[in-house]
Design an enzyme around this catalytic site. Structure first.
Site, mmCIF file in Angstrom:
data_model
loop_
_atom_site.group_PDB
_atom_site.id
_atom_site.type_symbol
_atom_site.label_atom_id
_atom_site.label_comp_id
_atom_site.label_asym_id
_atom_site.label_seq_id
_atom_site.Cartn_x
_atom_site.Cartn_y
_atom_site.Cartn_z
ATOM 1 N N THR A 55 4.498 59.181 55.086
ATOM 2 C CA THR A 55 3.919 58.765 56.363
ATOM 3 C C THR A 55 4.485 59.525 57.554
ATOM 4 O O THR A 55 4.091 59.263 58.697
ATOM 5 C CB THR A 55 4.147 57.253 56.575
ATOM 6 O OG1 THR A 55 5.553 56.968 56.480
ATOM 7 C CG2 THR A 55 3.398 56.442 55.537
ATOM 8 N N GLN A 58 5.046 65.577 59.547
ATOM 9 C CA GLN A 58 4.853 66.833 58.814
ATOM 10 C C GLN A 58 4.114 66.602 57.501
ATOM 11 O O GLN A 58 3.190 67.343 57.146
ATOM 12 C CB GLN A 58 6.200 67.501 58.547
ATOM 13 C CG GLN A 58 6.069 68.879 57.893
ATOM 14 C CD GLN A 58 7.420 69.477 57.532
ATOM 15 O OE1 GLN A 58 8.236 68.820 56.908
ATOM 16 N NE2 GLN A 58 7.666 70.715 57.942
ATOM 17 N N GLU A 135 14.856 72.930 55.085
ATOM 18 C CA GLU A 135 15.862 73.935 55.378
ATOM 19 C C GLU A 135 17.102 73.227 55.922
ATOM 20 O O GLU A 135 17.034 72.094 56.376
ATOM 21 C CB GLU A 135 15.324 74.927 56.409
ATOM 22 C CG GLU A 135 16.168 76.173 56.579
ATOM 23 C CD GLU A 135 15.529 77.170 57.535
ATOM 24 O OE1 GLU A 135 16.059 78.279 57.669
ATOM 25 O OE2 GLU A 135 14.505 76.813 58.152
ATOM 26 N N TYR A 207 3.626 85.267 51.702
ATOM 27 C CA TYR A 207 2.332 85.163 52.387
ATOM 28 C C TYR A 207 1.723 86.551 52.574
ATOM 29 O O TYR A 207 0.515 86.748 52.402
ATOM 30 C CB TYR A 207 2.484 84.500 53.758
ATOM 31 C CG TYR A 207 3.220 83.190 53.779
ATOM 32 C CD1 TYR A 207 3.334 82.402 52.637
ATOM 33 C CD2 TYR A 207 3.809 82.726 54.950
ATOM 34 C CE1 TYR A 207 4.022 81.198 52.662
ATOM 35 C CE2 TYR A 207 4.498 81.521 54.987
ATOM 36 C CZ TYR A 207 4.607 80.766 53.840
ATOM 37 O OH TYR A 207 5.291 79.589 53.873
ATOM 38 N N GLU A 257 15.371 89.557 48.071
ATOM 39 C CA GLU A 257 16.132 89.892 49.259
ATOM 40 C C GLU A 257 17.615 89.911 48.928
ATOM 41 O O GLU A 257 18.036 89.527 47.830
ATOM 42 C CB GLU A 257 15.845 88.897 50.389
ATOM 43 C CG GLU A 257 16.234 87.475 50.082
ATOM 44 C CD GLU A 257 15.791 86.487 51.158
ATOM 45 O OE1 GLU A 257 14.785 86.744 51.832
ATOM 46 O OE2 GLU A 257 16.468 85.447 51.310
ATOM 47 N N HIS A 300 17.858 83.378 56.380
ATOM 48 C CA HIS A 300 17.970 82.399 55.313
ATOM 49 C C HIS A 300 19.433 82.077 55.057
ATOM 50 O O HIS A 300 20.298 82.942 55.156
ATOM 51 C CB HIS A 300 17.370 82.945 54.007
ATOM 52 C CG HIS A 300 15.887 83.003 53.999
ATOM 53 N ND1 HIS A 300 15.188 83.896 53.217
ATOM 54 C CD2 HIS A 300 14.964 82.289 54.662
ATOM 55 C CE1 HIS A 300 13.885 83.711 53.414
ATOM 56 N NE2 HIS A 300 13.731 82.750 54.283
#
Length: 728
Positions: A55, A58, A135, A207, A257, A300
């Protein structure tokens, strides 16, 4: 510092760094049960999905999009509530949701400090697939979930159970284009049913890869975002295992990476896969962070190399040796994989550049598509001495030498009063850190100051829920390796326990020390050098360790970097030359997403330019964030052109474009002589490009293609630099 081979536990007397990395990988004892959950990654139309934190704002927005796209969301969980939301049931616990809704997967949409408990609740309820997108989850919280300790109830240990598979944390999620199932926040306009599988550490790079394969007419099958944290529940190799067996996947894209061993392990696995498979699926990869600053965390939480871990170049070389086509920008995935699927071979980067008429950029790396025999020795990881590591980075806290030694004294640890006078021959290396390969804390010991010593070894230890870890099984081995003499054993044992206690109690990710038992007190082991690193998320999300983080001295850092932090911007200055020189780092970069920001710096270098900075606006950049980013970049007098490279996911292309136009209007004087090149792709890309094109602002250039945009930025920056050099 600590070389690659000591991060893996070994019984062999001597191995090369590459061989040791392969031999010391996660053992079958730790992985057998958890490997049984790999099949849970295969999502599709059949997958029944619930959301934890259903709920919340986001989760609500994401659920609406995902349901409209075709995802079979059957309800969700909000503690203490039993009602309806979006016309679907809301239940008070995951256990009850499992009993009532029979889900195959759960998406965790709660705050970072709540995420570990939510993950454990889902494991206890045996939800087959758990996707954690948050995150800034404190490292030690997730370590307690992932560490394969023997002293916790089996239902709460990820790596020693066979029911639940975790994707994340800090993951963009997992999405099946073929099966129309999204658990995450991927930009849906980039995903259509097709034949390319993607496994990625970086959301924005994945993406870009999806958009590239879409433009090439390939589309995607299954895309797994493993996440950008130091530790992850699913790795690159796990994703590869699923994709090579997936009937709908005909080619694979890897987005890696800097940080950890995952890409090296992937290279080993691919080498073996190609050797046993008659018609292996073509694989291409991009590795971000070739130009990363040693010791800095590049956006990151896991985007940095711990001591002993390989750099991005070593990872690229390993993948090339395994027969992977390594490219320098994800926009090349589509044309490269299309060529490989047609049966053609790509032997060099120049061949890739020729696949696109609008690709002036030349590849620096060589690409291979045929099976290649791996050399006996791989390039050694770049060594980073404590002096090279900056004192602070946004996603971590490194303490300077003097502050670190003082902290050890305060913890009751015996520190030498005259460390400079202790000869190297009398010192030993002793460190506590994270072994990313096994998701465990570990102790590294060497009888010299060098980790490359043949006797240097690494020992994992359990991370218990309560109390202190049991070091008894490994302590005699560590003491033997350090070889300091029998009289020093009690003191050394005390020191090791003290360092491990500090590591756990203060949530460190690296305690690197040198120790000695030199005269006159041979029985007293003392620390002569200390380099200590602590997890920033413990304070940011968990509101813990305020005393440790109060030791930060911001006056030692770059003022522009510090000023960007309150706005959620990760800004790292690159290069150190004076403004206006012919070799100046003269291109300011503004990018959303850590992986894409690193890759933008790398690709600009391949195009002949030099980025003046790394700047990650974050995945939720706003118009104000964009304006603030311009202000930060403009503090650097070397910048002669600003390159904005935005890929729209949560960050909408039109919103970013409006932010750029507003920044131009508000910063008119500062930007009068600084051209800005803008590339907007992804969600609402057409609207964003139109806003830029219709703005009528002089010095603002809009592009769709990365290569064209990069070439324009390099050309404009060099032109402005030459003009200044001529005037001077």
């Amino acid at each position: 510092m600590l070389s690659q081979h000591v991060l893996r536990k070994t019984r062999l007397p001597r191995l090369s760094s590459a061989a040791c990395r392969s031999s010391f990988g996660t053992t079958s004892v730790n992985r057998t049960k958890y490997d049984a959950t790999l099949k849970n990654l295969k999502i599709g139309r059949h997958t029944r999905v619930i959301f934890q934190g259903f709920t919340g704002r986001q989760a609500t927005a994401n659920a609406k999009e995902s349901i409209a796209w075709g995802t079979n969301i059957v309800g969700g969980v909000t503690p203490g509530r039993e009602s309806e939301h979006l016309g679907l049931p809301v239940l008070p616990s995951v256990r009850k949701a499992v009993d009532v809704l029979k889900p195959h997967a759960t998406g965790i949409y709660v705050a970072a400090h709540q995420a570990p408990a939510a993950i454990e609740e889902a494991i206890e309820a045996e939800v087959p697939l758990i996707v954690a997108v948050a995150e800034h989850i404190p490292l030690h919280d997730i370590l307690r979930v992932l560490s394969p300790t023997k002293h916790r109830p089996i239902h709460s240990i990820l790596k020693t159970q066979s029911a639940s598979r975790l994707v994340g944390a800090n993951s963009p999620g997992i999405i099946s284009s073929v099966g129309k199932c999204r658990i995450g926040f991927q930009p849906l306009p980039c995903f259509e049913p097709g034949k390319v599988g993607i496994v990625a550490k970086s959301g924005t790079l994945s993406y870009e890869a999806a958009a590239s394969t879409l433009r090439a007419g390939l589309g995607q099958s299954l895309c797994v975002g493993v996440g950008g944290d130091i530790l992850s529940g699913t790795g690159l190799v796990d994703g590869l295992k699923i994709l090579v067996e997936d009937e709908e996947t005909e080619a694979i894209a890897i987005c890696g990476e800097i940080g950890g061993f995952a890409e090296m392990e992937a290279a080993d696995w691919i080498q073996e896969y190609r050797s046993r498979t008659r018609n292996p699926k073509p694989i291409a990869a991009v590795i971000a962070g070739v130009n990363a600053v040693p010791g800095r965390i590049m956006g990151h939480a896991g985007a940095f190399a711990l001591p002993g871990e390989p750099d991005a170049s070593a990872k690229s070389k390993a993948l090339e040796d395994a027969g992977v086509a390594v490219i320098n920008h994800p926009s090349r995935f589509g044309p490269v994989l299309k060529t490989l699927l047609s049966g053609s071979q790509i032997l060099s980067g120049n061949a890739i550049a020729s696949l696109k008429a609008t690709a002036p950029m030349q590849q620096r790396r060589t690409l291979h598509t045929s099976a290649v025999k791996r050399p006996l020795h791989r390039p050694c990881p770049q060594k980073v001495s404590p002096k090279q590591v900056t004192t602070e980075s946004r996603r971590s806290l490194y303490l300077s030498r003097d502050v670190a030694l003082n902290l050890l004294r305060e913890q009751g640890i015996d520190v030498s009063e005259t460390p400079a006078k202790v000869p190297d021959s009398a010192q030993r290396l002793l460190a506590v850190l994270i072994n990313r390969a096994t998701s465990s804390p570990c102790i590294i010991a060497s009888p010299t100051t060098s980790d490359t010593d043949v006797a240097a070894r690494s020992f994992d230890f359990d991370y218990p829920i309560h109390g202190t870890p049991d070091l008894a099984p490994i302590l005699p081995k560590i003491i033997k390796i350090l070889n300091l003499g029998e009289d020093s054993l009690p003191s050394l044992s005390t020191l090791i326990h003290q360092l491990v206690s500090l590591f756990m109690s203060k949530e460190a990710f690296l305690l690197h020390t040198l120790v000695t038992a030199a005269a006159p007190n041979h029985n007293a082991v003392k620390v002569t050098h200390a380099h200590l690193g602590f997890d920033d998320a413990a304070l940011r999300s968990g509101k813990r360790q305020a005393d440790i983080h109060a030791l930060r001295d911001a006056s030692l850092e770059d003022p522009a970097e510090v000023s960007a932090e309150p706005d959620g911007i990760v800004y790292i200055k690159l290069g150190g030359e004076k403004p206006g020189t012919s070799k100046s780092h003269n291109i300011g970069t503004l990018v959303n997403g850590a992986g894409l920001a690193m890759n933008t710096v790398d690709a600009l270098a391949d195009a002949g330019g030099k980025a003046a900075n790394f700047l990650d606006t974050g995945g939720k950049a706003t118009s104000e964030t964009v304006k603030r980013s311009f202000e930060v970049i403009l503090q650097d007098e070397r910048v002669k052109c600003i390159f904005v490279n935005i890929f729209g996911g949560l960050t909408l292309g039109d919103m970013i474009a409006r932010g750029i136009v507003l920044a131009f209007q508000d910063l008119e004087k500062q930007l009068a002589k600084i051209p800005v090149v803008v590339r907007i792709r992804g969600t609402n890309e057409a609207e964003g490009q139109k806003i830029i094109a219709d703005s009528g602002l002089s010095g603002l250039y809009a592009f769709d293609d990365f290569d064209e945009a990069a070439a324009k930025a390099v050309g404009l920056a060099d032109e402005k630099t030459k003009e200044q050099h001529t005037k001077d």
